[in-house]
Design a protein around this motif. Sequence first.
Motif, PDB file in Angstrom:
ATOM      1  N   GLN A 325      42.800  41.789  43.133  1.00  0.00           N
ATOM      2  CA  GLN A 325      41.736  40.975  42.120  1.00  0.00           C
ATOM      3  C   GLN A 325      41.876  42.157  41.081  1.00  0.00           C
ATOM      4  N   LEU A 326      41.042  43.123  40.974  1.00  0.00           N
ATOM      5  CA  LEU A 326      39.892  43.943  40.850  1.00  0.00           C
ATOM      6  C   LEU A 326      41.821  44.390  40.048  1.00  0.00           C
ATOM      7  N   ALA A 327      43.305  44.118  39.937  1.00  0.00           N
ATOM      8  CA  ALA A 327      44.307  45.027  39.261  1.00  0.00           C
ATOM      9  C   ALA A 327      44.574  44.170  38.370  1.00  0.00           C
ATOM     10  N   GLY A 328      44.348  42.848  38.582  1.00  0.00           N
ATOM     11  CA  GLY A 328      44.834  41.678  36.998  1.00  0.00           C
ATOM     12  C   GLY A 328      45.767  41.060  37.767  1.00  0.00           C
ATOM     13  N   PRO A 329      45.522  39.926  36.965  1.00  0.00           N
ATOM     14  CA  PRO A 329      46.544  38.513  37.050  1.00  0.00           C
ATOM     15  C   PRO A 329      47.832  39.560  37.187  1.00  0.00           C
ATOM     16  N   GLY A 330      49.253  39.197  37.884  1.00  0.00           N
ATOM     17  CA  GLY A 330      50.169  39.416  38.092  1.00  0.00           C
ATOM     18  C   GLY A 330      50.756  40.723  38.991  1.00  0.00           C
ATOM     19  N   THR A 331      49.461  41.086  39.626  1.00  0.00           N
ATOM     20  CA  THR A 331      49.338  42.112  41.106  1.00  0.00           C
ATOM     21  C   THR A 331      50.043  41.319  42.104  1.00  0.00           C
ATOM     22  N   LEU A 332      50.556  41.716  42.730  1.00  0.00           N
ATOM     23  CA  LEU A 332      51.081  41.591  43.836  1.00  0.00           C
ATOM     24  C   LEU A 332      51.040  42.786  45.056  1.00  0.00           C
ATOM     25  N   ARG A 333      51.136  41.815  46.286  1.00  0.00           N
ATOM     26  CA  ARG A 333      50.448  42.981  48.264  1.00  0.00           C
ATOM     27  C   ARG A 333      51.741  44.251  47.729  1.00  0.00           C
ATOM     28  N   ALA A 334      51.579  45.064  48.540  1.00  0.00           N
ATOM     29  CA  ALA A 334      52.682  46.412  48.540  1.00  0.00           C
ATOM     30  C   ALA A 334      52.634  46.133  50.169  1.00  0.00           C
TER      31      ALA A 334
END
Length: 532
Positions: A325-334
């Motif tokens: 959530q902090l990283a922003g839209p489109g970010t995925l779990r690694a």
Amino acid sequence: MNTKHSRRTAAAIAVAASGLLLVTACSSGDTAPAASSNPDVLVIDQSFTAQSIDPATIFQVTDAIVATGIYQTLVSYQGDDPTPQPLLASAYAVSDDGRSVTFTLDESATFANGEPVTGDDVVFSLKRLRNLKSSPSYLMDGLTVTAPDEHTVVVASENPASYIPSLLTSTATSIVEADAVRAAGGSDGDDAAETDGAAALFTSAENGVGSGPYQLESYDTNSQITLVSNPEWWGGDPAYERIVIRNVKNPQQQKSSVESGESQIALDIPGRVAEGISTDALEVNAYPSPEVLYLAMTMDPSSPTADPAVRDAIRLGLDYDALVQLAGPGTLRAAGIIPSNLIGSIPADEAIETDVETAKQMIEDAGATGSKITFDYANDYTRLAGIDYNIIAQAIQTQLGAIGLTVELNPTPTSTSLQRYIDGETQLALWSWPPDYGDPDNLLVFGPGALIGERVQWTADDAPDVVALGDTARTALGDGREPAYLAWNEAIVDQAPYAYLLEPTFTLVSSSAVGAKLDPMANLNLSQIAAN
């Protein structure tokens, strides 16, 4: 039968076939247009990571972008196609056993000083890359290069090496005009690390040793890098008379400049900020990341992270959803160190799940409650999709505090933070690995005893089984490559001293009058930008 590649045909080698361009959106609205005051000048804003523009020593993202305008490689990515396409080579063929690749040079290719591109230039450039023993020299490990004739080059390996074409897209493998570099003190000899004296040539204006559409005019790693057109470019007329790359750290300032038309391309605007851009004059494109944001936990005995129970507790104690959530839209779990757009990746739904109570108990059982851990990160680094490392680091500090660890933040400028990491001085560090080429082979640097493994004191003796899996993956051919890299990636997740956090989304904001796209490595190739 050899596998042949030409400008017209090529087969995907390593990157998953699904399209890399995630979203392309032309916003609408009626705010100020982003028209350039001078259509012959292209202005690009980026948060600089720059150190050297000598191709054989390029290891920073800004330098790699600049080099795509000045220098050329044997092959390159064209647009969003993940398959390496001929560039200085007109065609290439992979041997049946995967041990060699033969390149036929384009006989029309010339350097900016007018000299033709020959096999001698290729051999000199790649041998110099290896023998300078600088950061990117590892690219030539295990490889030899020969020129049977003026227009033919063979790059070979003792073992099968399917990754060779992908590796030769790296800007560090750019070809320079050998005689001019030799005249400036350059060397490709075994002692080049001690004797090469050509560094100054590469920061000299219009030195003529590149074959790209532009030449260097000025190079300042703190403020601005400027290119001018190469009027003798063998590929035709360059799209712009001048390209100015400016060091702009603040994403909001990048947004303001591109909206006003002061710049035409902004490279570090986070997705959340880009959502507020609304004008027909700008395009907002999003690209999945070819790199993973991770925590590096040293195995140095003096650090609490040397205890495997502490490392496991850190992985369980992290709130990954909150970080996304902090990283922003489109970010995925690694889920592992191989990102989801490369073969060998682990599905996100198989990623480790947060379990704070178990993590807290593990810290207690290990007698580590209250242990102090120094957490290094670059406080001025926004190159990774505009993510603010300060915010991510503070969140991790709080999360690990909840399981009983005392995390002391050590924010420093990128150059300082990176050097501490390279020197193996960090206990806990936040980094990503911008890939040099689009093949999981490039991630083997995370293995025990390899380039990144050494930074966290993880030796080959610590995990010989992982070393063997890496060797198997590197020499696998055809359909055997994906399961081999998956097995290695799973072993890395189980044993390596890293925690895998995020796969961010890169956002490119550019003027609609500029045909700018990122390549499969989320890099901007200046030679492929057209003036519409």
